[in-house]
Write an enzyme that holds these catalytic residues in place. Sequence first.
Site, PDB file in Angstrom:
ATOM      1  N   HIS A   1      12.548  15.397 -12.038  1.00 30.55           N
ATOM      2  CA  HIS A   1      12.590  14.097 -12.712  1.00 30.55           C
ATOM      3  C   HIS A   1      13.501  13.131 -11.967  1.00 30.55           C
ATOM      4  O   HIS A   1      14.080  12.216 -12.569  1.00 30.55           O
ATOM      5  CB  HIS A   1      13.041  14.250 -14.171  1.00 30.55           C
TER       6      HIS A   1
ATOM      7  N   SER B   1      11.573  -2.000  13.385  1.00 32.38           N
ATOM      8  CA  SER B   1      11.328  -3.180  12.559  1.00 32.38           C
ATOM      9  C   SER B   1      11.398  -4.401  13.458  1.00 32.38           C
ATOM     10  O   SER B   1      12.260  -4.481  14.342  1.00 32.38           O
ATOM     11  CB  SER B   1      12.367  -3.277  11.433  1.00 32.38           C
TER      12      SER B   1
END
Length: 447
Positions: A169, A294
Site C-alpha cells: 500500500h 533531459s
Amino acid sequence: MNLTTLNAISPIDGRYRNKIDELGAYFSEEALIKYRVKIEIEYFIALCQIPLPQLEDFDSKVFKDLRKIYQDFRTEDAIRIKDIESVTNHDVKAVEYFIKEKFDLLKLESYKEFIHFGLTSQDINNTAVPLSLKDAYENIYMPEILRLIEKLSSLSREWSSVSMLAKTHGQPASPTRLGKEVQVFVERIKQQLKLLNEVPFAAKFGGATGNFNAHKVAYPSNDWKAFGTHFVQNVLGLSHSFPTTQIEHYDHLAAFFDGLKRINTIIIDLDRDVWQYISMNYFKQKIKKGEVGSSAMPHKVNPIDFENSEGNLGLANALFEHLSAKLPISRLQRDLTDSTVLRNIGVPLGHTIISIKSTMKGLGKLLLNQEAFDKDLEDNWAVAAEAIQTILRREAYPDPYEALKGLTRTNSKIDQKSIAEFIDTLDVEEHIKEELKAITPHNYTGI
C-alpha cells in the site's frame, strides 16, 4: 515518395525498424505471399504422394525443383504476384497463376490444374498465417523472452542477499530481499510461458465450407479428412482444426494472443516497479557518454527504457485484445473481417519485441545503490514489530499485538534504541529478550 524509416507512418516500420527488422521475414506482405506459395507447393506434392490417378506418373525427383520455387523466393517474385493480383483482384488466385507460370517453365503444363485443387483461398491463408506466426514465435519471440528470463534470473542471484524494505500500500512493510522480488517476475513469466506453449497453432483445411466437398465429389473413395489432417499436422507441423466453416475458428489463436498479453502485463508490472525503485534512488543508471537525459535539466538520467517498454506493451496489448476478441466471431460460415485484421498480427508482435529489448537495455543500465537500501531499513525499525509480537505470541505473552501497536503508532521516532528499551520492559525471560533484540530490519527477511 520512397518509403524510408524516416517517412514511414508506423514507428515499428520507422523509428524502431532496426529493432524488429527480422519480423519482416514473417509478417510483411512479401512474407505472407511466400508462405502462401509454400503451402500451395507442399499441397501439390502431398497430392502426388496419395497418389491421385492423374498424378501417379509425376516424377518425385521434380519435388526438389518445386520446393525451390518458395525456398529461392525473391522480392521480384512477390512483385510478379502483385502484378497478377492487379488483374485478378484476388491475392491467393494470383499465387496460383504465378505457380502455374513456374510449372510452364518446368515443362509441367499437364499437371497445372492440380495446383490449388479443390481448395478455397482460406485453406491457404488459414495455414500460411499460423505457420508464419509459429515460425516467428519460435525463431524471434522465444529467444527474446528467454534472454529476459535469464537476465532477471542472473540479477535475482546477484541480489539474493540484498535486504530491502517492502512497500505494501505504498507504506513500509515487512522486509524482503531484492533478489527474491526479482525472482517473483521470473516465475510469473515462466508459468505463463508454460501455458502459452500448450496452445496449438491450429489451421483449417477442408475446402469451401470445411467439408472437403470438391475433393469428395472428384474422388469419392479417398479419405480426405485423413489426408487433410496428415497434410496440416505432418507436413506443415500445425494442428488440424476439424470440423470448421470456411475459415479457422481462431479460438486457439485468441488464446495465444491472450497468453502473450498476460506475459506483456507481467513485464509492464516489472517496468513500473523498477521505475519506482529508480525514483526511490534504490538504483542509479549507467551514464553513456554524450547521452542527454533531459533537454532542460542536465542532472537527469531518465528511466526511458522502462517507459518505452511500458508504452509499447500497452499498444501491443490493445491490439492483442482486439485480435482475441474479434477473430473467433464470424458471420455464418464466414465474412472477411478476419482477413483484414490478420494482416496486422505482426504489429503487436513488433511492439512486444521492442518492449522486451527496451526492458533488457534498462536492466543492463542498473547500478545498485546499497546506501539507499540500508537507509530505508534503518529509518523504519517499526517493521520489526511484527517479528517481536509473533515471538511474544509464541510465548503466550498477553496481548502482544496491542502492546506493539501502542509503541509503533506513536509520532515519536522508532529506532533500534526505542525498540530495545521497549523489549527491556517486557516480562519475559532474559534469553527471550536477547532473541528479540537480535531482530533487525536487515535480517528479518524470511526465507
